[in-house]
Structures are given as C-alpha cells and as structure tokens.
Design a protein around this motif. Structure first.
Motif, short mmCIF file in Angstrom:
data_model
loop_
_atom_site.label_atom_id
_atom_site.label_comp_id
_atom_site.label_asym_id
_atom_site.label_seq_id
_atom_site.Cartn_x
_atom_site.Cartn_y
_atom_site.Cartn_z
N ASN A 21 0.66 -1.12 0.16
CA ASN A 21 0.10 0.06 -0.07
C ASN A 21 0.78 1.32 0.09
N TYR A 22 1.98 1.08 0.10
CA TYR A 22 2.87 2.55 -0.09
C TYR A 22 4.34 2.22 -0.84
N GLN A 23 4.70 3.26 -1.18
CA GLN A 23 6.16 3.19 -1.73
C GLN A 23 6.98 4.59 -1.07
N GLY A 24 8.10 4.18 -0.76
CA GLY A 24 9.02 5.29 -0.46
C GLY A 24 10.24 5.31 -1.07
N ASN A 25 10.87 6.56 -1.49
CA ASN A 25 11.96 6.46 -2.39
C ASN A 25 13.09 7.59 -1.85
N LEU A 26 14.19 7.23 -1.83
CA LEU A 26 15.41 8.18 -1.48
C LEU A 26 16.41 8.27 -2.91
N MET A 73 31.88 26.96 -14.60
CA MET A 73 31.90 25.54 -14.62
C MET A 73 30.77 25.55 -13.15
N ALA A 74 29.48 24.93 -13.47
CA ALA A 74 28.60 24.66 -12.36
C ALA A 74 28.41 23.29 -11.85
N LEU A 75 28.18 23.14 -10.62
CA LEU A 75 27.96 21.92 -9.94
C LEU A 75 26.90 21.99 -8.96
N TYR A 76 26.12 21.10 -8.94
CA TYR A 76 24.91 21.01 -8.02
C TYR A 76 24.70 19.80 -7.53
N GLY A 77 23.99 19.36 -6.30
CA GLY A 77 23.64 18.11 -5.80
C GLY A 77 22.71 18.19 -4.71
N GLY A 78 22.16 17.27 -4.47
CA GLY A 78 21.15 17.25 -3.15
C GLY A 78 20.36 15.72 -3.21
N VAL A 79 19.56 15.57 -2.31
CA VAL A 79 18.54 14.56 -2.32
C VAL A 79 17.34 14.93 -2.45
N MET A 80 16.54 13.86 -2.84
CA MET A 80 15.09 14.11 -2.76
C MET A 80 14.37 12.69 -2.01
N ALA A 81 13.57 12.94 -1.41
CA ALA A 81 12.70 11.70 -0.79
C ALA A 81 11.03 11.61 -0.90
N ASP A 82 10.70 10.57 -1.14
CA ASP A 82 9.28 10.73 -1.00
C ASP A 82 8.58 9.65 -0.59
N SER A 114 -3.37 7.79 -1.58
CA SER A 114 -4.13 9.12 -1.37
C SER A 114 -3.36 9.85 -0.24
N LEU A 115 -2.28 9.72 -0.15
CA LEU A 115 -1.23 10.62 0.77
C LEU A 115 0.15 10.55 0.40
N PHE A 116 0.70 11.89 0.30
CA PHE A 116 2.00 12.04 -0.31
C PHE A 116 2.67 12.87 0.57
N VAL A 117 4.10 12.61 0.81
CA VAL A 117 4.88 13.76 1.55
C VAL A 117 6.18 13.53 0.93
N GLY A 118 6.98 14.69 0.42
CA GLY A 118 8.00 14.70 -0.13
C GLY A 118 9.19 15.81 0.31
#
Lengths: 160, 215
Positions: free
Chosen positions: B86-91, B112-121, B126-130
């Motif tokens: 019933n759910y899925q979570g991702n990093l 030059m450009a550099l970037y980075g980070g994390v995403m999680a959800d 019926s519910l979402f957090v990220g």
C-alpha cells in the motif's frame, strides 16, 4: 552558506553509502513471504528475483484477474492467465512502467495493472510460457517487486 | 543571438517545469521529459533510465533572477526504495555538472556549475509527503541552497488510466532570498504518462506550472 554545503555533502555521502541495490534486499514485507515455502521448484538466481517462485503455489487466495476487454479476448484465445501481486504500485506511473516492461514481451497477449487490487493481470499468448522467475525479474526492471504469483484457476479466482 | 537564445530558454523553461520530480528514475529503457518552474528558475530535463536504480539526463535551467543559465549532465540515483502493498518510499540522490552562462546581456564569462542534493518521498494512493534539497555552485553567478517540503492528498483514488487528482502544499526555503520561506498550494493532475502541476506561490505571487511526460 557553509552549513548547507556541509549538510548536503554529509547527506550525499550517507546516501552513497547505501548499497546500490538496497531496495532489492531491505523489503521486509517481501522477505516475510519466504517463511511460507510450500514447494521446491525455485531456482537460486537471487533472493528477490526468485521470490515469486517461492510463493507461486500459495493457497492464499489473492485478487483474481482483472477482466478488461483485452484480457477477456486473450483468455478466449486460450492464453494462460497469470495474476501477480505487486508491491509499491500506487500510481499511474507505476502502472505505466509495468505495462511498458511486460508489454514488450512477445509471450504477453494482454496486460492490466489494477491499482485497486495492486495486482498485475497477464494473459499469455497461447502456447507461450513465462516463468515466475522471469516475471519477478521483469518487475524489478520496472522498479517494483512481486509478492505472489497465481496461475490458471487460481488466477481466475476459481480455485477451490 | 543572445536574445533569441534567452527567449528560447525562457519558453522551454516556462513550458516545462517541475520541482519535486515525480519518479525521477523511470523503468529500464524509459525516457522522461521533466519541466520545472519555481519562483527562482525554470528548467527542462530529459532523462533516460538505463537501470532501475538510476537515470541520466541533460538539463537546461534558467535562473530568472540572476540572469544566467546552466547546461548540465544530470544523473539521478535511486539509493533506496521501500515497498509494501500500500505504499512506496524513495530516496534519491541527484546532481549535475555543466556550464553556467550569462543571459539577458549578463556579461560574465562561462563558468563551471556543480549541484547536488537529495530527494525523498513516500506515498500511498491517497497521501504524499516529499522533501528535496539542492546546493548549487555556479561560480561567480551564484551559490545557492534550497530545500522544500511537500505534502498532499488525493480526494479520490483513481485506477489505472483514470485521471488522478492531488491537492498539495509546498513549503520551500531559500536562505539567500529575501523571502526565504514561501508557500505554494498546487494541484496535481496525473493521467497515464502525463503529470501536470499548477500552483501559485502565495508569498511572492508567482505561478507554478510543472509537468512530467514518460515514454
């Protein structure tokens, strides 16, 4: 700005520390089903990829095949019905991924991902076969995991 | 030429926009077009997923406030996915390396450009957090950190192929901006391979329009 930089670097380092295939090994729900082995025809090509084989002959009745027009038509042609319970299928992108991956297979005559039952319904081309192992591996290619596979009458919801 | 390029970038940015990229890693062999427009920048990303754990893309990002654009290679790595029926979570870990160039007559040289980070959800039907964050180092052009949290719910549960609707609220934090914390309510529509989001930043009075198309 130094604090955010440090935070990002630490977070990225922690993330990289995680195993690349962590999602294939940390799913407690998936592994829990290993406790119910009832047959011995599984192979040993990986814990998760072989999991569907482990569970393929459960007597635990899950959702039956979803009867769309395509599914009905394929069943009338005599193809084998298969229902696979899928973990993590919560949105249309999930369904799309399963459709794309399984839909490419020449063995598959009809497919439907039911978000209500979290089940993948397949009907094979008459005479074709698709092993539990292959189904599990294809699900991984789509980004998901198979918890159980049912075939034949059990897939049709007609098993006693 | 510069003006034409700027206009093209802005058009691309405005037409294609998305921040908390829904499923930034696709199925194996899948292509995805993602756009993103927030109060600071607009971007377009096209990525290919060679394995279930990562995608590799090309990204163009226009920073409207500081008059520069970034052209980058943009990998995203699925570090972990949690499953249940019933759910899925991702990093995810995302990043990029490329070139920052001035636009709108910005005379600064390319850097030059550099970037980075994390995403999680984490989401159910019926519910979402990220959450997502990013640090960008674009030399003399900019050094920026941002983070955003999003929560939402679906008023009904659509099945495969149905129109899915989500109501969401995004709170973003950009320490270097005068309005460092802003709120954006938005609506997400989801049908088949297409996801569209439209919202309005109530703090700085700017619209939001995002989309993802997967094929």
């Amino acid at each position: 700005m130094h604090l955010p930089v440090k935070t990002v670097l630490i977070t990225v380092a922690l993330g990289l520390y995680l195993p690349a295939n962590a999602q294939e090994h940390d799913d407690h729900a998936a592994h829990a089903t290993h406790d119910t082995h009832e047959h011995h025809d599984h192979n040993d090509q990986g814990a998760d990829s072989g999991q569907a084989s482990h569970d393929a002959h459960h007597t635990n009745a899950g959702p039956a095949i979803t009867r769309t027009e395509d599914i009905e038509s394929a069943l009338e042609q005599g193809g084998e019905p298969i229902v696979a319970d899928v973990l993590g299928v919560v949105c249309d992108f999930c369904a799309l991924a399963m459709n794309k991956i399984f839909g490419k297979r020449e063995e598959v005559a009809a497919i439907y991902v039911d978000l209500d039952t979290k089940a993948l319904s397949l009907v094979l081309v008459p005479g074709a076969s698709l092993s539990d192992q292959t189904i599990a591996e294809l699900a991984i290619q789509a980004g998901y995991r198979i918890a159980d596979v049912r075939r034949g009458d059990e897939a049709l919801g007609m098993a006693s | 030429m510069t003006t034409a390029r700027t206009a093209l970038l802005l058009v691309i940015g405005c037409l294609t926009s998305i921040a908390a990229a829904a499923r930034p890693v696709s199925y194996t062999g899948g292509w995805t077009v993602i756009g993103e427009s927030d109060r600071q920048s607009s971007s377009a990303l096209v990525h290919y997923t060679p394995s279930p754990n990562m995608s590799l893309g090309l990204k163009t990002e226009v920073n409207r406030d500081s008059d520069f654009a970034i052209y980058s290679v943009h990998p995203t790595y699925l570090a972990k996915r949690w499953f249940d029926a019933n759910y899925q979570g991702n990093l995810y870990i995302h990043g990029g390396i490329g070139v920052a160039s001035g636009i709108n007559n910005n005379p600064q040289s390319d850097q030059m450009a550099l970037y980075g980070g994390v995403m999680a959800d984490w989401e159910t039907r019926s519910l979402f957090v990220g959450y997502r964050n990013r640090y960008l180092d674009a030399g003399d052009y900019a050094s920026q950190f941002m983070q955003a949290f999003r929560a939402g719910f679906a008023p009904y549960e659509g099945d495969s192929g149905d129109l899915h609707t989500w109501l969401m609220l995004e709170i973003d934090h950009r320490p270097s901006d005068p309005d460092s914390v802003t709120a954006t309510p938005l609506v997400r529509f989801f049908k088949g391979p297409l996801l569209i989001e439209a919202g309005y930043n109530l703090t700085v009075n700017q619209p939001l329009f995002n989309f993802t198309y997967r094929f």
